[in-house]
Design an enzyme around this catalytic site. Structure first.
Site, PDB file in Angstrom:
ATOM      1  N   ASP A  61      22.116 -24.075  -5.579  1.00 52.17           N
ATOM      2  CA  ASP A  61      21.600 -24.844  -4.457  1.00 52.17           C
ATOM      3  C   ASP A  61      21.266 -26.234  -4.974  1.00 52.17           C
ATOM      4  O   ASP A  61      20.344 -26.401  -5.782  1.00 52.17           O
ATOM      5  CB  ASP A  61      20.348 -24.162  -3.897  1.00 52.17           C
ATOM      6  CG  ASP A  61      19.701 -24.925  -2.754  1.00 52.17           C
ATOM      7  OD1 ASP A  61      20.171 -26.037  -2.423  1.00 52.17           O
ATOM      8  OD2 ASP A  61      18.710 -24.418  -2.199  1.00 52.17           O
ATOM      9  N   ASN A  88      30.000 -33.410  -5.045  1.00 57.03           N
ATOM     10  CA  ASN A  88      30.713 -33.295  -3.776  1.00 57.03           C
ATOM     11  C   ASN A  88      29.941 -32.587  -2.667  1.00 57.03           C
ATOM     12  O   ASN A  88      30.230 -32.798  -1.490  1.00 57.03           O
ATOM     13  CB  ASN A  88      32.030 -32.540  -4.050  1.00 57.03           C
ATOM     14  CG  ASN A  88      32.712 -32.062  -2.787  1.00 57.03           C
ATOM     15  OD1 ASN A  88      33.282 -32.853  -2.042  1.00 57.03           O
ATOM     16  ND2 ASN A  88      32.657 -30.757  -2.542  1.00 57.03           N
ATOM     17  N   TYR A 156      24.518 -38.730   8.872  1.00 59.84           N
ATOM     18  CA  TYR A 156      25.585 -38.671   7.871  1.00 59.84           C
ATOM     19  C   TYR A 156      25.886 -40.065   7.321  1.00 59.84           C
ATOM     20  O   TYR A 156      26.016 -40.257   6.104  1.00 59.84           O
ATOM     21  CB  TYR A 156      26.833 -38.061   8.501  1.00 59.84           C
ATOM     22  CG  TYR A 156      27.962 -37.820   7.532  1.00 59.84           C
ATOM     23  CD1 TYR A 156      27.920 -36.771   6.625  1.00 59.84           C
ATOM     24  CD2 TYR A 156      29.091 -38.642   7.532  1.00 59.84           C
ATOM     25  CE1 TYR A 156      28.961 -36.543   5.733  1.00 59.84           C
ATOM     26  CE2 TYR A 156      30.138 -38.422   6.648  1.00 59.84           C
ATOM     27  CZ  TYR A 156      30.064 -37.372   5.751  1.00 59.84           C
ATOM     28  OH  TYR A 156      31.109 -37.150   4.877  1.00 59.84           O
TER      29      TYR A 156
END
Length: 253
Positions: A61, A88, A156
């Site tokens: 995590d 990523n 985002y």
């Protein structure tokens, strides 16, 4: 990159179970690298690793510092060192303009896309400073959202602009230790992440319309990441943008 001829180079790939991470982990394996595939679900990591002898699946995590430390410890224990990291792991965040989104969802996006990326980079730097010979390469997955947002994707877009700041700070602070850092900004690679932005029904445009957009094979993005990683240690691509030919980009925001 500095690497012994007696062993394959090693890369840690976060978010390796799906999408760009999965494709990139496989591209590294096909190029002869040892790969620590990190993500939340063991089954998808094992599948992404294709039972390859140089693949190590690690449930991790990125928002948990202890989990990130354990990831790098396992990679070093198995492969001896870490030569590169593909930072990523990320989430698409909630849809909505700044006055519409749930603050809890906003925070979750920043927790994964910004703090998670920072924690991975921090542990990568610690690992690369401690190993002999010292050094390595960090590659951050930004997005064309780091340049131009899509409509109603404020969480985002902000997180990916923050990734650019992280990349530049790491590149500067890592110089004295032989640690380089670059960022790849990918637009419209065909992955499941784009479903949240409208891949199945067309994409929201700046003029309010919804239209289909060109896509490109995620394998081409993955090969580009490997190319960035395989540059010699005295060369670095600090920023690279790769998009589907013909997709809206400069006219988006």
């Amino acid at each position: 990159m500095t690497a012994s001829t007696e062993r394959p180079r090693t890369v840690v790939v976060t978010g390796a179970g799906t999408g760009i991470g999965r494709a990139t982990a496989r591209a590294f394996l096909e190029a002869g690298w040892a790969v620590a595939l990190a993500g939340r679900t063991l089954d998808t990591l094992v599948e992404a690793g294709m039972q390859h002898p140089l693949a190590l699946a690690v449930v991790a995590d990125v928002t948990d510092p202890g989990s990130v430390r354990a990831l790098f410890s396992l990679a070093v224990e198995r492969f001896g060192r870490v030569d590169a990291v593909f930072n990523n792991a990320g989430v698409p965040g909630p849809p909505g303009a700044v006055d519409e989104i749930d603050p809890t969802e906003w925070q979750r996006t920043l927790d994964v896309n910004v703090t998670g990326a920072m924690l991975v980079a921090a542990e990568a730097v610690r690992t690369m400073k401690a190993q002999t010979p010292q050094g390595g390469r960090i590659l951050n997955n930004g997005s064309i959202a780091a340049h131009r947002p899509r409509p109603r994707t404020v969480a985002y877009a902000v997180s990916k602009h923050a990734m650019t700041g992280l990349t530049r700070a790491i590149a500067l602070d890592g110089r004295a230790f032989g640690i380089t850092c670059g960022q790849i900004d990918i637009g419209n690679a065909a992955t499941g992440l784009l479903t949240g932005f409208g891949e199945n029904r067309g994409f929201a445009q700046a003029d309010g319309s919804v239209r289909p957009e060109p896509m490109f094979d995620v394998a081409d993005a993955a090969r580009t990441v490997v190319m960035m990683a395989e540059l010699p240690a005295n060369a670095v691509i600090g920023s690279l943008t790769i998009t589907a030919a013909g997709m809206p980009f400069d006219g988006r925001g």
